[in-house]
Scaffold this motif. Sequence first.
Motif, PDB file in Angstrom:
ATOM      1  N   ALA A 187       0.803  -1.228   0.000  1.00 23.04           N
ATOM      2  CA  ALA A 187       0.000   0.000   0.000  1.00 23.04           C
ATOM      3  C   ALA A 187       0.833   1.273   0.000  1.00 23.04           C
ATOM      4  O   ALA A 187       0.280   2.365   0.116  1.00 23.04           O
ATOM      5  CB  ALA A 187      -0.941   0.008   1.209  1.00 23.04           C
ATOM      6  N   THR A 188       2.128   1.163  -0.149  1.00 24.61           N
ATOM      7  CA  THR A 188       2.987   2.348  -0.029  1.00 24.61           C
ATOM      8  C   THR A 188       2.559   3.486  -0.954  1.00 24.61           C
ATOM      9  O   THR A 188       2.243   3.282  -2.124  1.00 24.61           O
ATOM     10  CB  THR A 188       4.463   1.977  -0.300  1.00 24.61           C
ATOM     11  N   ASP A 189       2.556   4.678  -0.396  1.00 24.88           N
ATOM     12  CA  ASP A 189       2.279   5.894  -1.171  1.00 24.88           C
ATOM     13  C   ASP A 189       3.568   6.595  -1.588  1.00 24.88           C
ATOM     14  O   ASP A 189       3.529   7.575  -2.349  1.00 24.88           O
ATOM     15  CB  ASP A 189       1.450   6.877  -0.331  1.00 24.88           C
ATOM     16  N   THR A 190       4.687   6.133  -1.081  1.00 28.96           N
ATOM     17  CA  THR A 190       5.945   6.846  -1.276  1.00 28.96           C
ATOM     18  C   THR A 190       6.979   6.028  -2.041  1.00 28.96           C
ATOM     19  O   THR A 190       8.148   6.430  -2.105  1.00 28.96           O
ATOM     20  CB  THR A 190       6.535   7.244   0.091  1.00 28.96           C
ATOM     21  N   GLY A 191       6.570   4.907  -2.612  1.00 31.21           N
ATOM     22  CA  GLY A 191       7.520   4.062  -3.323  1.00 31.21           C
ATOM     23  C   GLY A 191       8.401   3.305  -2.366  1.00 31.21           C
ATOM     24  O   GLY A 191       8.026   3.051  -1.210  1.00 31.21           O
ATOM     25  N   TYR A 192       9.593   2.941  -2.816  1.00 28.94           N
ATOM     26  CA  TYR A 192      10.524   2.156  -2.019  1.00 28.94           C
ATOM     27  C   TYR A 192      11.915   2.786  -2.089  1.00 28.94           C
ATOM     28  O   TYR A 192      12.388   3.147  -3.162  1.00 28.94           O
ATOM     29  CB  TYR A 192      10.601   0.714  -2.536  1.00 28.94           C
ATOM     30  N   ILE A 193      12.554   2.898  -0.931  1.00 33.52           N
ATOM     31  CA  ILE A 193      13.904   3.458  -0.854  1.00 33.52           C
ATOM     32  C   ILE A 193      14.801   2.422  -0.177  1.00 33.52           C
ATOM     33  O   ILE A 193      14.536   2.009   0.959  1.00 33.52           O
ATOM     34  CB  ILE A 193      13.930   4.771  -0.058  1.00 33.52           C
ATOM     35  N   ASN A 194      15.854   2.015  -0.855  1.00 24.85           N
ATOM     36  CA  ASN A 194      16.772   1.023  -0.321  1.00 24.85           C
ATOM     37  C   ASN A 194      17.714   1.673   0.687  1.00 24.85           C
ATOM     38  O   ASN A 194      18.369   2.661   0.385  1.00 24.85           O
ATOM     39  CB  ASN A 194      17.583   0.416  -1.478  1.00 24.85           C
ATOM     40  N   ARG A 195      17.765   1.118   1.913  1.00 28.47           N
ATOM     41  CA  ARG A 195      18.584   1.699   2.969  1.00 28.47           C
ATOM     42  C   ARG A 195      19.393   0.608   3.680  1.00 28.47           C
ATOM     43  O   ARG A 195      18.998   0.126   4.755  1.00 28.47           O
ATOM     44  CB  ARG A 195      17.727   2.451   3.985  1.00 28.47           C
ATOM     45  N   PRO A 196      20.520   0.196   3.106  1.00 32.51           N
ATOM     46  CA  PRO A 196      21.384  -0.745   3.830  1.00 32.51           C
ATOM     47  C   PRO A 196      21.894  -0.109   5.112  1.00 32.51           C
ATOM     48  O   PRO A 196      22.157   1.100   5.155  1.00 32.51           O
ATOM     49  CB  PRO A 196      22.523  -1.017   2.834  1.00 32.51           C
ATOM     50  N   LEU A 197      22.014  -0.901   6.160  1.00 31.36           N
ATOM     51  CA  LEU A 197      22.445  -0.391   7.455  1.00 31.36           C
ATOM     52  C   LEU A 197      23.945  -0.595   7.628  1.00 31.36           C
ATOM     53  O   LEU A 197      24.458  -1.703   7.424  1.00 31.36           O
ATOM     54  CB  LEU A 197      21.691  -1.094   8.591  1.00 31.36           C
ATOM     55  N   TYR A 198      24.632   0.461   8.038  1.00 28.68           N
ATOM     56  CA  TYR A 198      26.074   0.428   8.235  1.00 28.68           C
ATOM     57  C   TYR A 198      26.395   0.759   9.689  1.00 28.68           C
ATOM     58  O   TYR A 198      25.621   1.405  10.394  1.00 28.68           O
ATOM     59  CB  TYR A 198      26.766   1.430   7.314  1.00 28.68           C
ATOM     60  N   ALA A 199      27.569   0.327  10.118  1.00 24.24           N
ATOM     61  CA  ALA A 199      28.029   0.636  11.475  1.00 24.24           C
ATOM     62  C   ALA A 199      29.545   0.719  11.474  1.00 24.24           C
ATOM     63  O   ALA A 199      30.224   0.056  10.680  1.00 24.24           O
ATOM     64  CB  ALA A 199      27.572  -0.428  12.462  1.00 24.24           C
ATOM     65  N   LEU A 200      30.071   1.547  12.370  1.00 21.88           N
ATOM     66  CA  LEU A 200      31.514   1.603  12.572  1.00 21.88           C
ATOM     67  C   LEU A 200      31.970   0.382  13.379  1.00 21.88           C
ATOM     68  O   LEU A 200      31.172  -0.233  14.101  1.00 21.88           O
ATOM     69  CB  LEU A 200      31.891   2.886  13.307  1.00 21.88           C
ATOM     70  N   PRO A 201      33.242   0.015  13.267  1.00 22.67           N
ATOM     71  CA  PRO A 201      33.735  -1.110  14.063  1.00 22.67           C
ATOM     72  C   PRO A 201      33.540  -0.851  15.554  1.00 22.67           C
ATOM     73  O   PRO A 201      33.537   0.296  16.008  1.00 22.67           O
ATOM     74  CB  PRO A 201      35.231  -1.164  13.716  1.00 22.67           C
ATOM     75  N   VAL A 202      33.388  -1.926  16.303  1.00 17.57           N
ATOM     76  CA  VAL A 202      33.234  -1.826  17.766  1.00 17.57           C
ATOM     77  C   VAL A 202      34.411  -2.563  18.407  1.00 17.57           C
ATOM     78  O   VAL A 202      34.616  -3.743  18.139  1.00 17.57           O
ATOM     79  CB  VAL A 202      31.911  -2.453  18.230  1.00 17.57           C
ATOM     80  N   PRO A 203      35.218  -1.913  19.243  1.00 11.17           N
ATOM     81  CA  PRO A 203      35.103  -0.491  19.611  1.00 11.17           C
ATOM     82  C   PRO A 203      35.725   0.418  18.561  1.00 11.17           C
ATOM     83  O   PRO A 203      36.654   0.011  17.859  1.00 11.17           O
ATOM     84  CB  PRO A 203      35.900  -0.419  20.917  1.00 11.17           C
ATOM     85  N   HIS A 204      35.227   1.636  18.474  1.00  3.28           N
ATOM     86  CA  HIS A 204      35.852   2.652  17.634  1.00  3.28           C
ATOM     87  C   HIS A 204      36.383   3.749  18.555  1.00  3.28           C
ATOM     88  O   HIS A 204      35.613   4.479  19.187  1.00  3.28           O
ATOM     89  CB  HIS A 204      34.849   3.255  16.646  1.00  3.28           C
ATOM     90  N   THR A 205      37.704   3.829  18.645  1.00  2.00           N
ATOM     91  CA  THR A 205      38.343   4.847  19.466  1.00  2.00           C
ATOM     92  C   THR A 205      39.475   5.479  18.653  1.00  2.00           C
ATOM     93  O   THR A 205      39.790   5.029  17.553  1.00  2.00           O
ATOM     94  CB  THR A 205      38.931   4.248  20.763  1.00  2.00           C
ATOM     95  N   TRP A 206      40.090   6.523  19.190  1.00  2.00           N
ATOM     96  CA  TRP A 206      41.190   7.195  18.504  1.00  2.00           C
ATOM     97  C   TRP A 206      42.048   7.906  19.534  1.00  2.00           C
ATOM     98  O   TRP A 206      41.638   8.123  20.682  1.00  2.00           O
ATOM     99  CB  TRP A 206      40.657   8.204  17.480  1.00  2.00           C
ATOM    100  N   SER A 207      43.234   8.253  19.120  1.00  2.00           N
ATOM    101  CA  SER A 207      44.127   9.054  19.959  1.00  2.00           C
ATOM    102  C   SER A 207      43.780  10.523  19.777  1.00  2.00           C
ATOM    103  O   SER A 207      43.495  10.980  18.664  1.00  2.00           O
ATOM    104  CB  SER A 207      45.589   8.809  19.565  1.00  2.00           C
TER     105      SER A 207
END
Length: 383
Positions: free
Chosen positions: A274-294
């Motif tokens: 029933a979508t009124d807005t079509g379809y938008i592909n949204r792959p999910l991304y994440a930074l490595p865990v843990p992500h730290t820096w100096s």
Amino acid sequence: MTAPTTPRIAIIGAGPGGLTCARILQRHGATVTVYDLDADRTSRNQGGTLDMQPGSGQVALRAAGLMDEFAKHSRPEGQQMRLLGRDAAVRFDALPSEAAKGEGNPEIDRGQLRDLLLDSLAPGTVHWGHRLTHAEPLGDGAHRLHFAHGATAETGLVIGADGAWSRVRRLLSAAQPGYTGVTFVEAGLNDAGTRHPALAALTGDGTMMALDDNHGLIAQRNSDQHIRIYIGMRTHEDWHRRAGVDLADTDTMRAHLLERFTGWNEQLLGLITATDTGYINRPLYALPVPHTWSHAPGVTILGDAAHLMSPFSGMGANLAMLDAADLAHAINGTPTVDGAVRTYEEIMLPRSVEAARGAAEGLDSAFAPDSAQQALAHMSENH
């Protein structure tokens, strides 16, 4: 080419985190400029709804002096959480009590939150149409910012609030987001109460999730009778190419998604068809865990730039805004910028690592062979 300017503090990105930081800094008299790649404040849809949590997002809004404005736009009823099986039977349904409506996690549309923050800033704070290409270290913590249209600006502190694919992060870390294994396909229902009453009733006033065997249908109430839908799948990042599906072909997308959800209840499948807005592909991304820096002089990052994680943390914008408040308070209360950034990072990094681990675990449990049972156990334990 425009002449360089020298704001004391430059924030890259006009999302919730960047704008919150700018607002709190300005309340304490700091000079701050925000640069954003959008052409203007209305050029892009800001996405779905957010729950503002008492220990993070609401803390930041209070520090920004914006809780009263927030209350005018928030939707306490949006705290409802509903879990359905693939047969559309209700497994769990938590309605907010009257007390929870006043003290819990009221919802607000991302666009409304952004407007609230933008309207609180001094005129001219945000420079639109500035896509950062790189930040050039000049020594002693100073940086020259280079923008795609040729402009430059020099700053004593650059704050990267520029999201998943942050350019500022490159000054601190070589880490890049990786694909989580889960993709959402976004759909939507307009004027849902009138045009899609059965699906509106199925969704309820808040968020409805139906999860089963590495698949999920998530429907989320927004303002103005809009329902945003996320069709979730544990799948390859290039699933559409492998399946020969054109992302721009609505009919082909619909048919393929229905095939993936074979055996699901027809009413639930209406969230796909029933979508009124079509379809938008949204792959999910994440930074490595843990992500730290100096630590590096004159630069730091917050929000997704620092700790991009799956939406199953429930912490994304909330954590970005808490980062912003902590950083602004440190700058306002510490004699040197370098000392302020160190203080902020000592607080933020351990907190973000813990949240990112929780987000990864949440996504893995939501898109697993036994996701329905895991989700029910989690909701029962936490409500």
